[in-house]
Design an enzyme around this catalytic site. Sequence first.
Site, PDB file in Angstrom:
ATOM      1  N   SER A 179      51.088  45.704  31.475  1.00 23.10           N
ATOM      2  CA  SER A 179      50.164  44.545  30.997  1.00 23.10           C
ATOM      3  C   SER A 179      49.766  43.592  32.625  1.00 23.10           C
ATOM      4  O   SER A 179      48.649  42.837  32.706  1.00 23.10           O
ATOM      5  CB  SER A 179      50.001  43.795  29.363  1.00 23.10           C
ATOM      6  OG  SER A 179      49.932  44.665  28.809  1.00 23.10           O
ATOM      7  N   HIS A 196      50.564  38.287  30.509  1.00 26.41           N
ATOM      8  CA  HIS A 196      49.002  38.181  30.771  1.00 26.41           C
ATOM      9  C   HIS A 196      48.285  37.113  31.868  1.00 26.41           C
ATOM     10  O   HIS A 196      48.069  37.988  33.131  1.00 26.41           O
ATOM     11  CB  HIS A 196      48.605  38.612  29.130  1.00 26.41           C
ATOM     12  CG  HIS A 196      48.664  39.898  29.190  1.00 26.41           C
ATOM     13  ND1 HIS A 196      48.255  39.586  27.467  1.00 26.41           N
ATOM     14  CD2 HIS A 196      49.754  40.614  29.184  1.00 26.41           C
ATOM     15  CE1 HIS A 196      48.600  40.748  27.190  1.00 26.41           C
ATOM     16  NE2 HIS A 196      49.914  41.353  27.854  1.00 26.41           N
TER      17      HIS A 196
END
Length: 246
Positions: free
Chosen positions: A148, A212
């Site tokens: 991610s 993220h």
Amino acid sequence: MISTWSAAAGRALRAVRGGPAPVTYCLIALCSLIFVLGPASGLTPGYGTGDALFAAQRAYFRHWGVVPAELFDRSARQALTPATALFVHGSWVHLLGNMLFLFVFGMMTEERMGRVEFTLFYVGCGYLALLGYAAANTTSEQSLVGASGAISAVLGAFLYLFPRARVTSLLPFLFFLPLRFPAWVVLPFWAALQWQAARHSGQGPGVAYLAHLVGFALGFCYAWARFRTTRVKAAPAPAPEGEKQP
């Protein structure tokens, strides 16, 4: 039968090599292969079932993933875990979600950067994203795995490089009706959602929203520093590779 499979594999390999984004394809294939062969997929009998499988999964994630409480103990093996964790996923949903984002946004970004630069960018930003999360959660014993952070960096770079590209989005409050918006609308909205989630996330199992955000910021800043004087202003805005119409 063997010769047929070999010929098919050869054609697929030549297609990847001759395509505009072979690194993106290879990353998707590598992450998928590692997942299928690992305990999280549930497809490898050698890991057992029930409690034995659960124990194997925990040991597997702890070995290859990032454990913030252990990352800064100055051991070489722990220093490598932010790189190895990029290729390990915790579930089918985790894998498929990440690979979908990589497929949609990775191809055009790779084509713009080039194969070698994109590879270094992906691994480097992914490593730093996980490192940033670990630095902010140094007491956490939770194993962190997944691509991610690296894929968020791809999103950040895509936003700078192709802000007018149309992206199909599914909005829950509109009954998941697919609508197409430019990247400059969709991706900052996505980043804002990650920011809100990171502010309200606690300790324990969950999604590493901070990784993220770190990856997204790194990707955008890298693309700005690298391409601010060379960005091409295309006339109609392109669509991401996964969104092109036949």
